[in-house]
Scaffold this motif. Structure first.
Motif, PDB file in Angstrom:
ATOM      1  N   LYS A   5       0.845  -1.192   0.000  1.00 19.24           N
ATOM      2  CA  LYS A   5       0.000   0.000   0.000  1.00 19.24           C
ATOM      3  C   LYS A   5       0.879   1.240   0.000  1.00 19.24           C
ATOM      4  CE  LYS A   5      -3.951   2.118   2.311  1.00 19.24           C
ATOM      5  NZ  LYS A   5      -4.929   1.987   3.420  1.00 19.24           N
ATOM      6  N   ASN A  56       0.785   5.627 -11.820  1.00 22.93           N
ATOM      7  CA  ASN A  56       0.511   4.725 -12.943  1.00 22.93           C
ATOM      8  C   ASN A  56       1.441   3.520 -12.943  1.00 22.93           C
ATOM      9  OD1 ASN A  56      -1.652   5.504 -14.950  1.00 22.93           O
ATOM     10  ND2 ASN A  56      -0.650   7.490 -14.708  1.00 22.93           N
ATOM     11  N   ALA A  75       0.463   1.227 -10.053  1.00 23.52           N
ATOM     12  CA  ALA A  75      -0.803   0.548 -10.336  1.00 23.52           C
ATOM     13  C   ALA A  75      -0.588  -0.636 -11.273  1.00 23.52           C
ATOM     14  CB  ALA A  75      -1.797   1.535 -10.944  1.00 23.52           C
ATOM     15  N   LYS A  76       0.311  -0.465 -12.242  1.00 20.78           N
ATOM     16  CA  LYS A  76       0.614  -1.559 -13.170  1.00 20.78           C
ATOM     17  C   LYS A  76       1.284  -2.723 -12.451  1.00 20.78           C
ATOM     18  CE  LYS A  76       1.045   1.409 -17.240  1.00 20.78           C
ATOM     19  NZ  LYS A  76       1.961   1.977 -18.274  1.00 20.78           N
ATOM     20  N   HIS A  77       1.967  -2.410 -11.328  1.00 17.70           N
ATOM     21  CA  HIS A  77       2.610  -3.453 -10.541  1.00 17.70           C
ATOM     22  C   HIS A  77       1.700  -3.950  -9.420  1.00 17.70           C
ATOM     23  CE1 HIS A  77       6.206  -1.996 -12.618  1.00 17.70           C
ATOM     24  NE2 HIS A  77       6.791  -3.105 -12.264  1.00 17.70           N
ATOM     25  N   GLU A  78       0.412  -3.628  -9.572  1.00 19.74           N
ATOM     26  CA  GLU A  78      -0.627  -4.124  -8.667  1.00 19.74           C
ATOM     27  C   GLU A  78      -0.437  -3.676  -7.217  1.00 19.74           C
ATOM     28  OE1 GLU A  78      -0.892  -8.328  -9.213  1.00 19.74           O
ATOM     29  OE2 GLU A  78      -1.665  -8.158 -11.251  1.00 19.74           O
ATOM     30  N   CYS A  79       0.126  -2.483  -7.045  1.00 20.06           N
ATOM     31  CA  CYS A  79       0.193  -1.894  -5.708  1.00 20.06           C
ATOM     32  C   CYS A  79      -1.140  -1.224  -5.398  1.00 20.06           C
ATOM     33  CB  CYS A  79       1.308  -0.846  -5.633  1.00 20.06           C
ATOM     34  SG  CYS A  79       2.967  -1.532  -5.774  1.00 20.06           S
ATOM     35  N   GLU A  80      -1.475  -1.180  -4.133  1.00 22.49           N
ATOM     36  CA  GLU A  80      -2.671  -0.459  -3.706  1.00 22.49           C
ATOM     37  C   GLU A  80      -2.262   0.994  -3.469  1.00 22.49           C
ATOM     38  OE1 GLU A  80      -5.898  -0.369  -0.022  1.00 22.49           O
ATOM     39  OE2 GLU A  80      -4.535  -2.078  -0.277  1.00 22.49           O
TER      40      GLU A  80
END
Length: 219
Positions: free
Chosen positions: A2, A17, A20-25
């Protein structure tokens, strides 16, 4: 993981961005209406928090209490510094990253003020100009120990001092350690009697000063 990002301008939105692409919250705090309009075109409403990033109430609303990383990248050094201090000492955030806009303020961005990693764009540009390290031949894979050490990857160049020499015969800095050598798709364990050859791919642990020395040996 997070991540709370303070500042949704060009730097903040770019960082958001990528994460988000690395699937972080992620959560992005921003107060400027024109920037908020752009953010709403890129992210869902639950990601965007409207308000002042140095306001503890806004930080609470954004979920700072459960954040793993805080990234303060507004265009105001005072906001980035205040946010960093709050994040570190009020909420115990493990990793706080802050942007330095004006080089004269860099001395303020210290561990004591809650900043684990400071990003000074002017300094980065200057290093590209004056640093002796050949940036094409050294790839930094990971920064460790608050930026003092890095895991790096580099190649042995033909005709370099290290080409054909055994590791034990090289004047290796104390703060440089070979991790692995890749040669013809085979991984070699670095030992003193290993002979380095042109084209070898080196994986190593090093501080910044040692990289300059090693570059002269391998580059």
């Amino acid at each position: 993981m997070k991540v709370l990002i303070i500042g949704g301008g060009q730097v903040g939105s770019y960082v958001a961005n990528i994460l988000a692409k690395h699937e972080c919250e992620i959560r992005v705090i921003e107060y400027r209406e024109e920037i908020l309009k752009k953010l709403r075109q890129e992210f869902t409403s639950d990601i965007i928090i409207e308000g002042d990033g140095s306001d503890p109430l806004v930080l609470e609303q954004a979920g700072i209490a459960t954040a793993d990383v805080v990234v303060a990248v507004t265009g105001a050094d005072e906001v980035n510094l205040v946010t960093s201090t709050i994040a570190k000492y009020e909420y115990g955030i493990d990793r706080v990253i802050a942007r330095v806009n004006h080089p004269k303020n860099e001395w303020l961005f210290t561990l004591e003020m809650g900043v684990d990693v400071k990003v000074n764009q002017a300094e980065l540009l200057a290093r590209l100009v004056v640093d002796e390290i050949d940036l094409k031949n050294i790839l930094t894979l990971m920064k460790l120990n608050r930026g003092e050490y890095s895991i790096i990857q580099m190649n042995v160049a033909g005709g370099a001092k290290a080409d054909g020499a055994m590791i034990k015969d090289l004047d290796i800095p104390e703060k440089f350690t070979f991790i692995a050598i890749t040669r013809n798709k085979q991984v070699l364990i670095p030992k003193g009697d290993i002979q380095l050859l042109a084209g070898d791919h080196i994986l190593a642990l090093s501080d910044d000063d040692s990289q300059k020395v090693i570059q002269k040996l391998l580059g």
